[in-house]
Design an enzyme around this catalytic site. Sequence first.
Site, PDB file in Angstrom:
ATOM      1  N   TYR A  34       0.845  -1.198   0.000  1.00  0.00           N
ATOM      2  CA  TYR A  34       0.000   0.000   0.000  1.00  0.00           C
ATOM      3  C   TYR A  34       0.877   1.243   0.000  1.00  0.00           C
ATOM      4  O   TYR A  34       1.880   1.278   0.707  1.00  0.00           O
ATOM      5  CB  TYR A  34      -0.875   0.041   1.255  1.00  0.00           C
ATOM      6  CG  TYR A  34      -1.915  -1.035   1.341  1.00  0.00           C
ATOM      7  CD1 TYR A  34      -1.572  -2.318   1.753  1.00  0.00           C
ATOM      8  CD2 TYR A  34      -3.244  -0.786   1.048  1.00  0.00           C
ATOM      9  CE1 TYR A  34      -2.523  -3.314   1.854  1.00  0.00           C
ATOM     10  CE2 TYR A  34      -4.208  -1.775   1.150  1.00  0.00           C
ATOM     11  CZ  TYR A  34      -3.847  -3.033   1.548  1.00  0.00           C
ATOM     12  OH  TYR A  34      -4.787  -4.018   1.645  1.00  0.00           O
ATOM     13  N   LYS A  84      -3.863  -3.966 -10.033  1.00  0.00           N
ATOM     14  CA  LYS A  84      -2.622  -3.876  -9.269  1.00  0.00           C
ATOM     15  C   LYS A  84      -1.483  -4.388 -10.143  1.00  0.00           C
ATOM     16  O   LYS A  84      -1.704  -5.187 -11.042  1.00  0.00           O
ATOM     17  CB  LYS A  84      -2.701  -4.718  -7.992  1.00  0.00           C
ATOM     18  CG  LYS A  84      -3.850  -4.327  -7.093  1.00  0.00           C
ATOM     19  CD  LYS A  84      -3.786  -5.068  -5.795  1.00  0.00           C
ATOM     20  CE  LYS A  84      -5.129  -5.071  -5.069  1.00  0.00           C
ATOM     21  NZ  LYS A  84      -5.801  -3.789  -5.002  1.00  0.00           N
ATOM     22  N   HIS A 128      -5.969   1.929  -1.609  1.00  0.00           N
ATOM     23  CA  HIS A 128      -5.972   0.579  -2.162  1.00  0.00           C
ATOM     24  C   HIS A 128      -4.521   0.169  -2.357  1.00  0.00           C
ATOM     25  O   HIS A 128      -3.654   1.022  -2.542  1.00  0.00           O
ATOM     26  CB  HIS A 128      -6.689   0.553  -3.512  1.00  0.00           C
ATOM     27  CG  HIS A 128      -8.173   0.594  -3.395  1.00  0.00           C
ATOM     28  ND1 HIS A 128      -8.892  -0.435  -2.828  1.00  0.00           N
ATOM     29  CD2 HIS A 128      -9.076   1.518  -3.760  1.00  0.00           C
ATOM     30  CE1 HIS A 128     -10.170  -0.131  -2.854  1.00  0.00           C
ATOM     31  NE2 HIS A 128     -10.319   1.052  -3.407  1.00  0.00           N
TER      32      HIS A 128
END
Lengths: 280, 150
Positions: free
Chosen positions: A217, A256, A225
């Site tokens: 993070y 991601k 997020h």
Amino acid sequence: MEDQNQESSDPVVALSLCDSTPLLWRAQDLRTVRSQSVVGALLGSLPRAPRQNLKLGRPLLLLPEEERLLRERHAALWVMTERTRSRIQAAEMSFLRREQQRSFEEQSVFALEDRKSALQRAMTSSQSGKNEALQRRLLDLDQNFTFPRSALAIQLSTTRAGLNYCPEARAFLQLDWPIRDQGNAQFDTRYLVFRDLWGRGFFLTSAGKFGGDFLVYPGDPLRFHAHFIAICLSLDEPVSLLDILAAARLGCNVKKTVLLCSPAPNGPVHYTSVQWSGMV
Amino acid sequence: MAEVMDGTKKRGETEPPNWILQHPVMKELEVGDSTQLHAAFLVFMDLTEVRQWTKVTYAESPELQLVLLEAKEKDGGPVQTVLPLPVHRSLSHRSIRHLLDRGFPLLLCAVASDSTLVYQRMTDGLVTPEPPVGLFHDAGRRQKQRRRKQ
């Protein structure tokens, strides 16, 4: 230099081991580690809401890497092992015995005075014939009075200072097998990656849900997020291409970046970002 | 074309030669791993014929014993390294680092047995993912609920 100052000024957290599982119990310790961007996982039940598992309370379970990081940074980290616990118990026992002895001496003085004043009261109220006998008893009392131990009034303290977290619960939670194995090379790889990313200011949690080692993070997980799914591997370890594809596909779906992380021997950690190219 | 014909002619007599290996471009390459060579050829055809990339050439990595491709998406664009690999191969992080050290952006192309391809971009360092584009769906959902109530 600045780092060293920080280390010495930071309060030391009390880490207690439930078998081999590192737990933090004190609220101030939880705040301390959070301010050092160590997240952990809450796993206790909230007393007001015991039948749910969305919001959890103390204790805080630390990742093995987080535990090792805290150990390395705080030299005087207090770890509640079986040995320290028995040492504390022994200290408490000797304290109790000393207190009891002191109380016994005080009480025997009071008992003697009590006895004397009772005899004197008897002397003043009775006739002169009996007085001599009472006088003799009074002298006798001064020389060999013994206060019986069985007559000792025992004082129980109902409030105590210091750490005493529910030993019965600790016994209940004792595990039969050790969860962590800190000695192997895989753990070292993970730890070096963890320390490096943590040192760059990232917050890390475990990424079991995403098939990786850590979720990375950019700030506190309550506010951000995760940006990366870190996968730790040594440089020469062969990885199946299918595994890389699976991780990259999943990372793309959850927006991601998959991060292959390998610590070089006595050097920096190498990071390779894997993203879908967008070529359909 | 003639070579393909040759291959069909020989079928009756002996094992036919792999026609891909007879391709003029492939003949120049000398890498032992034929499955990787096959993957490289499929990627080569995909880039040149399907995606119309330009300046697609073969390159070799003698250290890793792998066939690579170098290509530009458009004329004037940056050169990219493409690593074609069959999906059942394994790869070490060190060899990925080695290919990144060539200095070009790296595309890993995995070739499945049915010749489907997927390209994954590999970059040195931490590349922050792009933030989600457009409005959050959540806002729309709430509006719909409101409309239903009205």
